[in-house]
Design a protein around this motif. Structure first.
Motif, PDB file in Angstrom:
ATOM      1  N   LEU A 177       0.798  -1.230   0.000  1.00 20.30           N
ATOM      2  CA  LEU A 177       0.000   0.000   0.000  1.00 20.30           C
ATOM      3  C   LEU A 177       0.829   1.279   0.000  1.00 20.30           C
ATOM      4  CD1 LEU A 177      -2.858  -0.946   2.467  1.00 20.30           C
ATOM      5  CD2 LEU A 177      -2.885  -0.968  -0.029  1.00 20.30           C
ATOM      6  N   SER A 178       2.153   1.185   0.079  1.00 21.26           N
ATOM      7  CA  SER A 178       2.972   2.393   0.156  1.00 21.26           C
ATOM      8  C   SER A 178       2.815   3.335  -1.048  1.00 21.26           C
ATOM      9  CB  SER A 178       4.434   2.048   0.391  1.00 21.26           C
ATOM     10  OG  SER A 178       4.950   1.279  -0.656  1.00 21.26           O
ATOM     11  N   PRO A 179       2.634   2.854  -2.285  1.00 24.06           N
ATOM     12  CA  PRO A 179       2.402   3.818  -3.376  1.00 24.06           C
ATOM     13  C   PRO A 179       1.120   4.629  -3.173  1.00 24.06           C
ATOM     14  CG  PRO A 179       3.030   1.698  -4.275  1.00 24.06           C
ATOM     15  CD  PRO A 179       2.803   1.496  -2.810  1.00 24.06           C
ATOM     16  N   LEU A 180       0.068   3.987  -2.677  1.00 28.21           N
ATOM     17  CA  LEU A 180      -1.179   4.717  -2.411  1.00 28.21           C
ATOM     18  C   LEU A 180      -1.005   5.707  -1.263  1.00 28.21           C
ATOM     19  CD1 LEU A 180      -3.771   1.815  -2.734  1.00 28.21           C
ATOM     20  CD2 LEU A 180      -3.268   3.613  -4.391  1.00 28.21           C
ATOM     21  N   THR A 181      -0.240   5.303  -0.259  1.00 30.49           N
ATOM     22  CA  THR A 181       0.016   6.188   0.873  1.00 30.49           C
ATOM     23  C   THR A 181       0.833   7.394   0.427  1.00 30.49           C
ATOM     24  OG1 THR A 181       0.018   4.246   2.293  1.00 30.49           O
ATOM     25  CG2 THR A 181       0.890   6.251   3.237  1.00 30.49           C
ATOM     26  N   LEU A 182       1.768   7.179  -0.469  1.00 30.52           N
ATOM     27  CA  LEU A 182       2.559   8.289  -0.995  1.00 30.52           C
ATOM     28  C   LEU A 182       1.672   9.283  -1.735  1.00 30.52           C
ATOM     29  CD1 LEU A 182       5.335   9.559  -1.473  1.00 30.52           C
ATOM     30  CD2 LEU A 182       5.515   8.152  -3.529  1.00 30.52           C
ATOM     31  N   ILE A 183       0.781   8.789  -2.584  1.00 29.56           N
ATOM     32  CA  ILE A 183      -0.149   9.663  -3.312  1.00 29.56           C
ATOM     33  C   ILE A 183      -1.034  10.436  -2.338  1.00 29.56           C
ATOM     34  CG2 ILE A 183      -2.134   9.668  -4.878  1.00 29.56           C
ATOM     35  CD1 ILE A 183      -0.775   7.255  -6.296  1.00 29.56           C
ATOM     36  N   TYR A 184      -1.531   9.733  -1.302  1.00 31.98           N
ATOM     37  CA  TYR A 184      -2.375  10.370  -0.295  1.00 31.98           C
ATOM     38  C   TYR A 184      -1.616  11.490   0.426  1.00 31.98           C
ATOM     39  CZ  TYR A 184      -4.838  10.963   4.122  1.00 31.98           C
ATOM     40  OH  TYR A 184      -5.468  11.494   5.208  1.00 31.98           O
ATOM     41  N   ASN A 185      -0.355  11.237   0.768  1.00 29.92           N
ATOM     42  CA  ASN A 185       0.421  12.241   1.488  1.00 29.92           C
ATOM     43  C   ASN A 185       0.761  13.440   0.613  1.00 29.92           C
ATOM     44  OD1 ASN A 185       0.924  11.522   4.319  1.00 29.92           O
ATOM     45  ND2 ASN A 185       1.636   9.616   3.412  1.00 29.92           N
ATOM     46  N   VAL A 186       1.039  13.210  -0.657  1.00 26.34           N
ATOM     47  CA  VAL A 186       1.291  14.331  -1.571  1.00 26.34           C
ATOM     48  C   VAL A 186       0.032  15.184  -1.704  1.00 26.34           C
ATOM     49  CG1 VAL A 186       1.761  14.926  -3.981  1.00 26.34           C
ATOM     50  CG2 VAL A 186       3.157  13.204  -2.828  1.00 26.34           C
ATOM     51  N   ALA A 187      -1.118  14.531  -1.844  1.00 28.32           N
ATOM     52  CA  ALA A 187      -2.381  15.270  -1.926  1.00 28.32           C
ATOM     53  C   ALA A 187      -2.663  16.021  -0.624  1.00 28.32           C
ATOM     54  CB  ALA A 187      -3.528  14.319  -2.249  1.00 28.32           C
ATOM     55  N   SER A 188      -2.324  15.432   0.502  1.00 22.84           N
ATOM     56  CA  SER A 188      -2.525  16.096   1.795  1.00 22.84           C
ATOM     57  C   SER A 188      -1.632  17.324   1.930  1.00 22.84           C
ATOM     58  CB  SER A 188      -2.243  15.132   2.941  1.00 22.84           C
ATOM     59  OG  SER A 188      -3.199  14.111   2.974  1.00 22.84           O
ATOM     60  N   LEU A 189      -0.391  17.218   1.442  1.00 25.87           N
ATOM     61  CA  LEU A 189       0.503  18.378   1.497  1.00 25.87           C
ATOM     62  C   LEU A 189       0.004  19.506   0.607  1.00 25.87           C
ATOM     63  CD1 LEU A 189       4.067  16.784   1.557  1.00 25.87           C
ATOM     64  CD2 LEU A 189       3.003  18.194   3.306  1.00 25.87           C
ATOM     65  N   VAL A 190      -0.473  19.153  -0.593  1.00 24.32           N
ATOM     66  CA  VAL A 190      -0.997  20.167  -1.505  1.00 24.32           C
ATOM     67  C   VAL A 190      -2.242  20.816  -0.894  1.00 24.32           C
ATOM     68  CG1 VAL A 190      -2.071  20.499  -3.772  1.00 24.32           C
ATOM     69  CG2 VAL A 190      -0.028  19.098  -3.562  1.00 24.32           C
ATOM     70  N   GLY A 191      -3.058  20.012  -0.218  1.00 27.74           N
ATOM     71  CA  GLY A 191      -4.277  20.531   0.409  1.00 27.74           C
ATOM     72  C   GLY A 191      -4.036  21.230   1.732  1.00 27.74           C
ATOM     73  N   GLY A 192      -2.818  21.192   2.238  1.00 29.02           N
ATOM     74  CA  GLY A 192      -2.483  21.896   3.465  1.00 29.02           C
ATOM     75  C   GLY A 192      -2.770  21.121   4.739  1.00 29.02           C
ATOM     76  N   TYR A 193      -2.928  19.807   4.641  1.00 28.81           N
ATOM     77  CA  TYR A 193      -3.244  19.012   5.829  1.00 28.81           C
ATOM     78  C   TYR A 193      -2.013  18.402   6.494  1.00 28.81           C
ATOM     79  CZ  TYR A 193      -8.017  19.379   4.202  1.00 28.81           C
ATOM     80  OH  TYR A 193      -9.232  19.861   3.787  1.00 28.81           O
ATOM     81  N   GLY A 194      -0.914  18.316   5.807  1.00 28.48           N
ATOM     82  CA  GLY A 194       0.309  17.758   6.384  1.00 28.48           C
ATOM     83  C   GLY A 194       0.454  16.273   6.116  1.00 28.48           C
ATOM     84  N   LEU A 195       1.521  15.698   6.665  1.00 23.26           N
ATOM     85  CA  LEU A 195       1.830  14.289   6.436  1.00 23.26           C
ATOM     86  C   LEU A 195       1.126  13.379   7.441  1.00 23.26           C
ATOM     87  CD1 LEU A 195       5.660  14.392   5.738  1.00 23.26           C
ATOM     88  CD2 LEU A 195       3.837  13.983   4.095  1.00 23.26           C
ATOM     89  N   ASP A 196       0.793  12.187   6.975  1.00 19.27           N
ATOM     90  CA  ASP A 196       0.202  11.160   7.833  1.00 19.27           C
ATOM     91  C   ASP A 196       0.845   9.830   7.466  1.00 19.27           C
ATOM     92  OD1 ASP A 196      -1.408   9.967   9.715  1.00 19.27           O
ATOM     93  OD2 ASP A 196      -3.059   9.651   8.311  1.00 19.27           O
ATOM     94  N   TRP A 197       2.139   9.707   7.769  1.00 14.62           N
ATOM     95  CA  TRP A 197       2.912   8.533   7.367  1.00 14.62           C
ATOM     96  C   TRP A 197       3.373   7.794   8.619  1.00 14.62           C
ATOM     97  CZ3 TRP A 197       4.111   7.523   2.162  1.00 14.62           C
ATOM     98  CH2 TRP A 197       4.926   6.421   1.949  1.00 14.62           C
ATOM     99  N   HIS A 198       2.972   6.546   8.755  1.00 10.84           N
ATOM    100  CA  HIS A 198       3.332   5.759   9.936  1.00 10.84           C
ATOM    101  C   HIS A 198       3.864   4.399   9.508  1.00 10.84           C
ATOM    102  CE1 HIS A 198       1.237   8.638  12.459  1.00 10.84           C
ATOM    103  NE2 HIS A 198       0.240   8.578  11.606  1.00 10.84           N
ATOM    104  N   LEU A 199       4.887   3.928  10.208  1.00 15.33           N
ATOM    105  CA  LEU A 199       5.398   2.583   9.983  1.00 15.33           C
ATOM    106  C   LEU A 199       4.503   1.583  10.710  1.00 15.33           C
ATOM    107  CD1 LEU A 199       9.216   3.212  10.449  1.00 15.33           C
ATOM    108  CD2 LEU A 199       7.953   2.950   8.317  1.00 15.33           C
ATOM    109  N   PRO A 200       4.514   0.314  10.297  1.00 16.80           N
ATOM    110  CA  PRO A 200       3.694  -0.684  10.980  1.00 16.80           C
ATOM    111  C   PRO A 200       4.083  -0.815  12.454  1.00 16.80           C
ATOM    112  CG  PRO A 200       4.478  -1.555   8.892  1.00 16.80           C
ATOM    113  CD  PRO A 200       5.184  -0.253   9.126  1.00 16.80           C
ATOM    114  N   THR A 201       3.069  -0.856  13.316  1.00 14.83           N
ATOM    115  CA  THR A 201       3.323  -0.987  14.747  1.00 14.83           C
ATOM    116  C   THR A 201       2.696  -2.249  15.328  1.00 14.83           C
ATOM    117  OG1 THR A 201       1.379   0.339  15.257  1.00 14.83           O
ATOM    118  CG2 THR A 201       3.484   1.490  15.122  1.00 14.83           C
ATOM    119  N   ARG A 202       2.047  -3.030  14.498  1.00 22.43           N
ATOM    120  CA  ARG A 202       1.443  -4.261  14.991  1.00 22.43           C
ATOM    121  C   ARG A 202       2.548  -5.141  15.569  1.00 22.43           C
ATOM    122  NH1 ARG A 202      -2.611  -8.115  11.550  1.00 22.43           N
ATOM    123  NH2 ARG A 202      -3.344  -9.267  13.346  1.00 22.43           N
TER     124      ARG A 202
END
Length: 98
Positions: free
Chosen positions: A25-50
C-alpha cells in the motif's frame, strides 16, 4: 519480557503481514500524502506498529500470547498462555515507550 517460569517473550514492531501490507500500500500512501501536502493538511505517514510477543527462539508461528493491533490500538491476550496482570504491565510499558 521474562516470565516467572523463565520463559522469554519477544515482540518486534511490525509483523510480517503488517510489513507486507505496508509495502503493497505504500504507493497509495505516498499519493495520499502528496495530496494532503498540496491541500495543506500535512503528512500522515506511519510505519507498521502491529506487534506479537512470542516465545524467544520458538518457531515464530502459531498463536502469540500477547498481540498489539496498531490501527485500533488494542491488545489481545491469550489468558491460557499469559497472566493478564503481566499482559497489562507490558501494555503500559509498550504504550509509554512508543
Amino acid at each position: 519480557m521474562e516470565l516467572p517460569d523463565g520463559t522469554r517473550l519477544v515482540g518486534r514492531g511490525g509483523t510480517i503481514g503488517a510489513w507486507a501490507l505496508y509495502v503493497v500500500l505504500s504507493p497509495l500512501t505516498l499519493i495520499y500524502n502528496v495530496a494532503s501536502l498540496v491541500g495543506g493538511y500535512g503528512l500522515d505517514w506511519h510505519l507498521p506498529t502491529r506487534t506479537a510477543w512470542r516465545t524467544e527462539g520458538g518457531p515464530g508461528a502459531g498463536r502469540a500470547p500477547l498481540r498489539f493491533y496498531g490501527i485500533t490500538d488494542k491488545y489481545k491476550v491469550r489468558t491460557a498462555r499469559l497472566d493478564p496482570r503481566v499482559a497489562y504491565a507490558q501494555a503500559v510499558l509498550h504504550y509509554w515507550s512508543s
